[in-house]
Design an enzyme around this catalytic site. Sequence first.
Site, PDB file in Angstrom:
ATOM      1  N   GLY A 194      89.122  70.991  40.136  1.00 33.86           N
ATOM      2  CA  GLY A 194      89.053  69.559  39.899  1.00 33.86           C
ATOM      3  C   GLY A 194      89.465  69.062  38.531  1.00 33.86           C
ATOM      4  NE  ARG A 218      90.081  77.047  44.712  1.00 37.51           N
ATOM      5  CZ  ARG A 218      90.375  77.140  43.424  1.00 37.51           C
ATOM      6  NH1 ARG A 218      89.729  78.014  42.666  1.00 37.51           N
ATOM      7  NH2 ARG A 218      91.319  76.400  42.880  1.00 37.51           N
ATOM      8  CG  ASP A 264      97.171  74.225  39.313  1.00 43.49           C
ATOM      9  OD1 ASP A 264      97.979  74.902  38.662  1.00 43.49           O
ATOM     10  OD2 ASP A 264      95.932  74.318  39.172  1.00 43.49           O
ATOM     11  CB  CYS A 319      96.769  79.609  35.067  1.00 43.39           C
ATOM     12  SG  CYS A 319      95.831  80.073  36.533  1.00 43.39           S
TER      13      CYS A 319
END
Length: 393
Positions: A194, A218, A264, A319
């Site tokens: 989030g 999640r 993402d 990431c």
Amino acid sequence: MMAMCLESRLLLRKVNDLRSLTPRRNRVKLKWATTQPKQAPTRVALQHFDANYSIQLGPLWPSVRVALLCQQKYGALINNFSLDDALTEFRAQGCTDFISDRAQPCSELKCEGTSEVSQGESDVDSQQVSPLRLSSNIKCFVFPRGDVTRFRPARPDMCGLLGYYLMDAASVLPCLALDVREGHNVLDLCAAPGGKTLTLLQTQAIRFLCANDTSASRRLRLRKVLQSYVPRELLTDDQLSITSFDGTMWHEIERSTFDRVLVDVPCTTDRHSLMEDDNNIFSRSRVSERRMLPQLQLQLLLAAIEATCPGGEIVYSTCTLSQKQNQSVIEQAVCQAQENHGIHVQVVNLRPLTEMFGNTFHFAPDLQLGEMVIPHLAANFGPIYMCKLRRLT
């Protein structure tokens, strides 16, 4: 005499071997898998990164490796919906808002050199000006380079809303690159936990935001974040929708709908993989899942491209430092979108964004597609990879 010595040696050998004294029916064959210590997932991850990133990053890898194994640096995303005045406290501590304190007066950058990718290769075929307007409502405070001071936990205001959200400050960059404008419809295809969804909401420009994530746990965390930071009156169905669809199959729900899409994607989460054994993608039980990541990422990006309306823009982010999960996915997606769906996509050059924030983050040099924040001891943010695409048809 020789025979007696030989017999004695054989007898001693049998005595030393306790198994020879155990009845055959009670003997148990030793199994290597249960007797040898298993390598921790964090150790497996480090070996994997050493083997791959030492080649990919070359002389940069030793310093990046050290930074990854050290304490991560955080930023404090200011919550505009809270009454808590954290700005005064942060400035008194020597923190700066890395966005507004570094921005040009007009808060507008021009991203030049939009490049078209075709047949798996990157080549610039046009020089177009793409203005990138940084929202003045997004504020993220960081301590100076080299300062590893940690922020205190946020406190709720009189309405119960927390004043700021602690996150990797580099995670704000994909949201800035998305360039959300007034009245846009936005899709966050892989929204949990989030942080980026909350950053997008800080713009206070979005007409409708769809936050999607397939994982129930999640998604629960996403709801808790939004409830802790956003007023209830802004969490209505006509302004925000939290969905649980398989992102790879989004085209079965709707197509060409959103002005902006943030994707993402799940990745090897390099820093987490080196620090935490729990829920580690390098655990033995998740080997096949890890190997399938590039394919999953490609499917999610293609779904994001289909979900975007012509003229709309997509930001892909991870990431991880992995080239297979970053640039390679972009190349394949642009080609497959053209060949399989008849959708023409261009890659937007984000170099002006990296030049603007070069004093805060350490960027990887000379990437053909996208930009990447790499960890550095003086600025231990990231890794964060981002690439912006524009759908033309």
